[in-house]
Every structure is written in structure tokens, then in C-alpha cells.
Design an enzyme around this catalytic site. Structure first.
Site, PDB file in Angstrom:
ATOM      1  N   SER A 172      24.392  96.051  98.472  1.00 30.38           N
ATOM      2  CA  SER A 172      23.187  96.325  99.268  1.00 30.38           C
ATOM      3  C   SER A 172      23.115  97.719  99.878  1.00 30.38           C
ATOM      4  O   SER A 172      22.062  98.082 100.419  1.00 30.38           O
ATOM      5  CB  SER A 172      23.038  95.278 100.379  1.00 30.38           C
ATOM      6  OG  SER A 172      22.471  94.102  99.851  1.00 30.38           O
ATOM      7  N   LYS A 231      20.163  99.908  99.021  1.00 34.79           N
ATOM      8  CA  LYS A 231      18.877  99.897  99.730  1.00 34.79           C
ATOM      9  C   LYS A 231      18.604 101.229 100.433  1.00 34.79           C
ATOM     10  O   LYS A 231      17.443 101.570 100.699  1.00 34.79           O
ATOM     11  CB  LYS A 231      18.841  98.747 100.738  1.00 34.79           C
ATOM     12  CG  LYS A 231      18.796  97.352 100.088  1.00 34.79           C
ATOM     13  CD  LYS A 231      18.754  96.253 101.130  1.00 34.79           C
ATOM     14  CE  LYS A 231      18.483  94.879 100.515  1.00 34.79           C
ATOM     15  NZ  LYS A 231      19.647  94.295  99.855  1.00 34.79           N
ATOM     16  N   SER A 246      18.934  93.187 105.556  1.00 42.13           N
ATOM     17  CA  SER A 246      19.256  93.403 104.145  1.00 42.13           C
ATOM     18  C   SER A 246      18.409  92.510 103.243  1.00 42.13           C
ATOM     19  O   SER A 246      18.901  91.913 102.273  1.00 42.13           O
ATOM     20  CB  SER A 246      20.751  93.145 103.883  1.00 42.13           C
ATOM     21  OG  SER A 246      21.155  93.741 102.665  1.00 42.13           O
TER      22      SER A 246
END
Length: 398
Positions: A111, A114, A169
Site C-alpha cells: 500500500s 498509494k 489505506s
């Protein structure tokens, strides 16, 4: 004789020029030094070997970073032992890299990818724009994965989606933002924008296959690349504000209650000067983390990839690396975070160098050719040999 001297001097310039350019590139290459490693209590699962990185990309930021081992300043205290297989500590204000382990090696991002989505699309999207979530945004998401909680048909502001992306997230928020930011090409257009931004930042080991960081084919990043991306995102006031938000509430939708977002970066209230951080985990990537803290006017970023949950976990390892970085002399450095403008200047310099080299070489050939003819005629005169008949296309004089 005068012509001979000109040719000799010119040849000397041509022969010496490459040595002047090349020798500094190899003089300071860091020797391979093993990174201090903490042993996890459980052996992590084997992961596929990532593609190799070419030498030119390894040297981005400085020769000392062209290593799969440890790079720390000479005379600095030893870096802490961590389970992360790659990490970097960098000063975002000065652009100096304070240290790293395998800084340019490819790793799976999870993640923390991102942040690249934010770097690519935050400048493009109006935070006040309200958009509607479509079925395609949610169709391929595992309900057990990390989600913000948007619903099909719900209408949310871009700012709410950024909050859901960075605080929780949210993989659903990532899909929606990528689709909207991708224009006519939809989500794929958003992913393409991420890869364009990676190239602009000179994050050469970074390639996005998904907007959320969920595993995808050929999806990689590096600890150095993440530091470049962190520098770009944390330079934005709106990004810093989203990252530092502790609690936010997204308005209720038809038949759906309001969404309460609580920031999952627990270092915000645990580490002095913490500006924000982003965690990540997949079984392939293991634990990943990007965090930024500011103390005494120094803004340091820590990026780590391939960490394990024990003995410290990614957050504990981030704290250890930040403590190590803040304890270093502010002048300590093993490299720099390049900027897009610096790379443009370097490319222009190499182009001009190449043009200059070509011009000198052409001059050598122009000067040398008549000298060779004159020398050959003189040799024939001295030996008493008659001149050969000139062919129509050899350019020689009778």
C-alpha cells in the site's frame, strides 16, 4: 610539421575527454557491505527474485548508492539492525540521502504505492469535486482487504476520498480516484499517470500495475524511489494535512451511515515531530512503510520494504532508523535525491558533451586527411616513385 602538431593536440583532447568524464563515476563506488540484519522469530516465506537493475539506474543519486548492501557515511555510527530487506533515510529539505540498504533494488510495494497515486493525481483533481462511485470501482475488491467503506451509487468529494486513501489505506478509494483521474481511459488511465509520474521523478525502479498497491504483475518500487515520491507528496500542504488528520467523518449516503475514519498511522502520537506515514502489507511484499518526521528544522523520511512483523515490525524499525538519522551530523551524506530538473540538466550536459566530442572528431578527420595526402606525396617524392592514377571517387589530388 605544424599540421602534425594540430592533429596531435586535437587527438590528445579527444582521447583525454572520455577519461575526464568517466573516471569520477567509478572512483567513489561503494564496496559491498552487509546490512545489519535482525532475525525474525519465524522464517519469512520465499518470494520471487525481482528483475535486476541496470548500472545506470543504480548510480542515480550517487555512486555510493549503487550497491545491494549498506551505504552509510564514513565515520557514522552503524545503522540499526532491521528485518527490512531495503531501506533509505533521507533529508527532504536538503535532498541528502543519509544512508540506505539496497537503495535501488526492486521490491514489492503493497500500500505504500498509494503515495505514487497521490503524487500523480493530487495536482490534477479538484478536492471539492463530488463524484459517484460505480460498480466497477468495487467489483474486483476483496471485502476483507483494507477499505474506506464507500458504496456503489454513493457520492463523495475528492477530499473525502483522499482522506480515506491516506488515513485508512482504502483500496476502494484508490480505484475511484484512479478512474476519475484517468479520464477517458478510466482506472487504467490513472495507473498510466502513476507510471508517467514515476518516470518524471526519476523513480526508475517503480512500476504500478494497480492504483492501490494490491499485488499485480511487474509491480515494483525501491527504497530510493519511495524517498523521491515522499519528497514530492510531502511538499504539498494538502497532502500533509490529510496525512496528519487523526479523525474525519464522511457524510452519510442513502441508507448508509456516515463513515468515521481513524488514522491508522499510530506513529503520529508516538514519535516526536511525526508528520505522517503510510503502512503496507501483502504476503508477497511483507511489511512496507514510508514515514516523515521533522525535528529541529530537519525533515527526514524513512522508507523500508520487506520487513517482518517481529521483533520490531515496520513501525519499530522506522523509529530505529529515524533515531539513527536524526543523530547524524546534518552534513552527513551518501548521495542525493535527484530532481526532475537536475536530470534534465544532466541529460542536456551529456547531449552537449556528445555533440562537442563529435565536432572535435570531425575536425580531426578534416585536418588529418590532407596531412595524410601530403605525407604520402612527400614519401613518394623521397622514394622516386611515380604518383598513382587517381580514381574518380577517392578524393585524392593528382
Amino acid at each position: 610539421m605544424t599540421t602534425f602538431r594540430v592533429v596531435g593536440v586535437t587527438l590528445g583532447i579527444v582521447l583525454l575527454a572520455p577519461a575526464v568524464v568517466v573516471s569520477p563515476m567509478s572512483a567513489s563506488a561503494a564496496p559491498p557491505v552487509s546490512c545489519p540484519k535482525a532475525q525474525p522469530p519465524i522464517t519469512p516465506p520465499a518470494t520471487p527474485s525481482p528483475p535486476a537493475v541496470d548500472l545506470a539506474h543504480r548510480k542515480v543519486g550517487g555512486d555510493a548508492l549503487a550497491t545491494s548492501g549498506l551505504a552509510i557515511p564514513e565515520g557514522a555510527p552503524m545503522a540499526p539492525a532491521v528485518t527490512a530487506t531495503a531501506w533509505v533515510v533521507a533529508d527532504l529539505n536538503s535532498g541528502e540521502v543519509l544512508g540506505g540498504c539496497a537503495p535501488h533494488d526492486r521490491r514489492t510495494p503493497a500500500s505504500v504505492q498509494k503515495l505514487l497515486l497521490a503524487a500523480a493525481l493530487m495536482p490534477r483533481l479538484d478536492s471539492e469535486q463530488v463524484i459517484e462511485v460505480k460498480r466497477e470501482d468495487l467489483a474486483d475488491l476483496d471485502p476483507a482487504s483494507s477499505l474506506m467503506g464507500v458504496v456503489e451509487g454513493g457520492r463523495y468529494s475528492i477530499e473525502d476520498l483522499w482522506l480515506g486513501l491516506l488515513m485508512k489505506s482504502g483500496n476502494d478509494a484508490a480505484n475511484v480516484l484512479a478512474r476519475v483521474g484517468g479520464g477517458e481511459r478510466g482506472r487504467q488511465g490513472g495507473v498510466d499517470a502513476m507510471n508517467d509520474e514515476a518516470r518524471r521523478l526519476q523513480a526508475n525502479q517503480s512500476h504500478a500495475a494497480t492504483p492501490s498497491g494490491l499485488d499485480g504483475p511487474g509491480q515494483y518500487t525501491s527504497a530510493y524511489d519511495l524517498a523521491l515520491i515522499a519528497r514530492a507528496t510531502f511538499a504539498r500542504e494538502d497532502f500533509r494535512r490529510y496525512m496528519a488528520t487523526r479523525v474525519a467523518q464522511v457524510p452519510a449516503q442513502q441508507g448508509q451511515p456516515a463513515i468515521e475514519l481513524v488514522n491508522d498511522n499510530t506513529l503520529l502520537d508516538r514519535y516526536p515531530g511525526m508528520l505522517g506515514g503510510k503502512t503496507g502489507f501483502t504476503s508477497l511484499a511483507r511489511q512496507t512503510y514510508v514515514g516523515v518526521a521533522e525535528q529541529n528544522g530537519r525533515r527526514l523520511a524513512v522508507t523500508l520494504l520487506g520487513a517482518e512483523t517481529a521483533p520490531l515490525g515496520s513501525l519499530g524499525e522506522a523509529i530505529a532508523l529515524l533515531d539513527w538519522g536524526f543523530a547524524l551530523d546534518p552534513a552527513a551524506s551518501v548521495g542525493t535525491l535527484v530532481t526532475a530538473e537536475e536530470e534534465k540538466k544532466r541529460a542536456r550536459w551529456w547531449m552537449l558533451t556528445g555533440l562537442g566530442f563529435s565536432a572535435v572528431l570531425a575536425l580531426v578527420l578534416v585536418v588529418a586527411r590532407p596531412w595524410r595526402r601530403t605525407g604520402a606525396r612527400g614519401q613518394r617524392r623521397r622514394s622516386g616513385q611515380p604518383a598513382p592514377h587517381a580514381s574518380p571517387d577517392d578524393g585524392s589530388l593528382p
